[in-house]
Write a protein that holds these residues in place. Structure first.
Motif, PDB file in Angstrom:
ATOM      1  N   ASP A 113       6.663  11.152  -9.969  1.00 21.54           N
ATOM      2  CA  ASP A 113       6.893   9.945 -10.781  1.00 21.54           C
ATOM      3  C   ASP A 113       5.590   9.391 -11.426  1.00 21.54           C
ATOM      4  O   ASP A 113       5.840   8.986 -12.623  1.00 21.54           O
ATOM      5  N   LYS A 114       4.306   9.808 -10.927  1.00 22.61           N
ATOM      6  CA  LYS A 114       3.391   9.303 -12.155  1.00 22.61           C
ATOM      7  C   LYS A 114       3.391  10.548 -13.341  1.00 22.61           C
ATOM      8  O   LYS A 114       3.071   9.731 -14.414  1.00 22.61           O
ATOM      9  N   VAL A 115       3.689  11.507 -12.941  1.00 18.73           N
ATOM     10  CA  VAL A 115       3.588  12.555 -14.101  1.00 18.73           C
ATOM     11  C   VAL A 115       4.903  12.129 -15.058  1.00 18.73           C
ATOM     12  O   VAL A 115       4.578  12.230 -16.290  1.00 18.73           O
ATOM     13  N   PHE A 116       5.895  12.003 -14.402  1.00 14.53           N
ATOM     14  CA  PHE A 116       6.982  11.603 -15.366  1.00 14.53           C
ATOM     15  C   PHE A 116       6.635  10.046 -16.124  1.00 14.53           C
ATOM     16  O   PHE A 116       7.066  10.434 -17.392  1.00 14.53           O
ATOM     17  N   ARG A 117       6.415   9.333 -15.632  1.00 19.79           N
ATOM     18  CA  ARG A 117       6.022   8.105 -16.153  1.00 19.79           C
ATOM     19  C   ARG A 117       4.810   8.213 -17.210  1.00 19.79           C
ATOM     20  O   ARG A 117       4.973   7.751 -18.600  1.00 19.79           O
ATOM     21  N   GLY A 147       0.655  -1.303   0.144  1.00 22.11           N
ATOM     22  CA  GLY A 147       0.077   0.049   0.178  1.00 22.11           C
ATOM     23  C   GLY A 147       0.876   1.219   0.033  1.00 22.11           C
ATOM     24  O   GLY A 147       0.145   2.383   0.395  1.00 22.11           O
ATOM     25  N   LYS A 148       1.962   1.254  -0.343  1.00 24.62           N
ATOM     26  CA  LYS A 148       2.861   2.383  -0.444  1.00 24.62           C
ATOM     27  C   LYS A 148       2.588   3.246  -1.470  1.00 24.62           C
ATOM     28  O   LYS A 148       2.468   2.827  -2.532  1.00 24.62           O
ATOM     29  N   SER A 149       2.356   4.387  -1.185  1.00 20.77           N
ATOM     30  CA  SER A 149       1.863   5.503  -2.318  1.00 20.77           C
ATOM     31  C   SER A 149       3.140   5.687  -3.356  1.00 20.77           C
ATOM     32  O   SER A 149       4.225   5.916  -2.827  1.00 20.77           O
TER      33      SER A 149
END
Length: 342
Positions: A39-43, A32-34
């Motif tokens: 990182d989401k934007v870069f990916r 459950g680590k967020s």
């Protein structure tokens, strides 16, 4: 009194008879680590960029294939092997045999001249030249890579072509027996595929030099120091430590330069006499290239003639993809090329 006591601690566990230590306990990953928003934007941006690139390449290939199919379907000769270009004829007759030959020959001449010189310059800058000379020389090479193609073309037409007359006569006199360097008309201007190859070599030289130089600078210093400590000379150190490490870089730089040589337009169109004659004599005018033919005939062509030029552009597009694919295959087929052992 009994010497054994229930309160006595058990001895620590020992290794099994085989001598292999017991495996250490591994940490359980935290569930459950967020994921960080950055990182989401870069990916997402990286994935979107890759998909966009594939869509653009597919759109270009689809457009070229559609327009090329219209022209090839009405061609009265073999498009891949014919040595004429007359899409306005009745019936239309055009082929890319001479264009493919001229493009490949000029690019081969450019690479044969440029690659050894570029590798030598890169080695000189990275391992031989003093720092006060290496810095300015590398800066000049970087500036040469930024010169526009039309400037190279004007220089080639006004300076290179007149001064190559003596060299072409010398090659004809002493190497004309090879057929390749034989001239049908020794007095003709040097607007030939050989001149175009030399100009292309000058144009791709900065690109190959810059990439190769950066790869040589990344060679592990410990290998070079070990070779010197064992008594190796400077050249032996370069040959055994630097060049094997930089093979993949040399191949990649060469393929990058070859890609520019294959598609160069304005510079080649400026120094090369337009023609559609197939000849093995590279010192004779006659052979053209894909890019030079498109640049020379695009404005005067009608809609069907432009479709024919687009068909030749599709062939150049496929050749470029094959060259890059071959480079990736050469680099990936061996670990020492791909850098897996670095």
């Amino acid at each position: 009194m009994d010497t054994t006591s229930t309160s006595q601690k058990a001895p620590p566990p020992t290794d099994p008879p085989g001598g292999t230590p017991a495996p250490a306990a591994t940490a359980t990953p935290i569930k459950g680590k967020s994921v960080r928003p950055g990182d989401k934007v870069f990916r997402g941006l990286s994935r979107g960029s890759g998909i966009t690139l594939l869509v653009i390449m597919a759109a270009i290939a689809g457009f070229l294939a559609y327009r090329a199919s219209i022209a090839v379907s009405k061609d009265s000769v073999n498009f891949l092997t014919a040595f004429e270009w007359n899409p306005q004829g009745d019936p239309p007759a055009f082929g890319i045999g001479v264009l493919a030959f001229g493009t490949i020959v000029s690019s081969v001449i450019a690479m044969v001249i440029a690659v050894p010189i570029a590798v030598g310059i890169a080695l000189f800058i990275s391992h031989y030249a003093p720092r006060r000379i290496a810095g300015p020389l590398a800066y000049v090479i970087d500036l040469l890579a930024a010169v526009p193609s039309i400037i190279y073309g004007l220089w080639g037409a006004l300076f290179l072509v007149p001064y190559l007359d003596g060299l072409t006569r010398w090659l004809h006199e002493f190497l004309g027996w090879t057929t390749v360097f034989e001239m049908s008309n020794p007095g003709s201007p040097a607007r030939t595929i050989f001149t175009a190859g030399i100009l292309l070599a000058i144009m791709v030289l900065p690109i190959i030099t810059n990439v190769t130089r950066e790869v040589f600078l990344q060679a592990p210093k410990m290998y070079e120091e070990a070779a010197l400590a064992l008594g190796a000379t400077r050249w032996e150190t370069v040959r055994t430590s630097v060049l094997p490490f930089g093979r993949s870089g040399i191949i990649s730089a060469s393929m990058l330069g070859l890609g520019r040589a294959l598609g160069e337009t304005m510079a080649v169109a400026t120094v090369l006499s337009p023609g559609f004659l197939f000849t093995w004599h590279i010192l004779d005018p006659g052979s053209g290239t894909f890019a030079q033919n498109i640049a020379a005939k695009f404005n005067e062509a009608d809609d069907f003639g432009r479709d024919a030029l687009i068909a030749s552009g599709l062939v150049l597009f496929v050749i470029t993809l094959l060259v890059n694919g071959a480079a990736r295959w050469i680099i990936g087929r061996r670990k020492e090329y791909s850098g897996a052992n670095a």
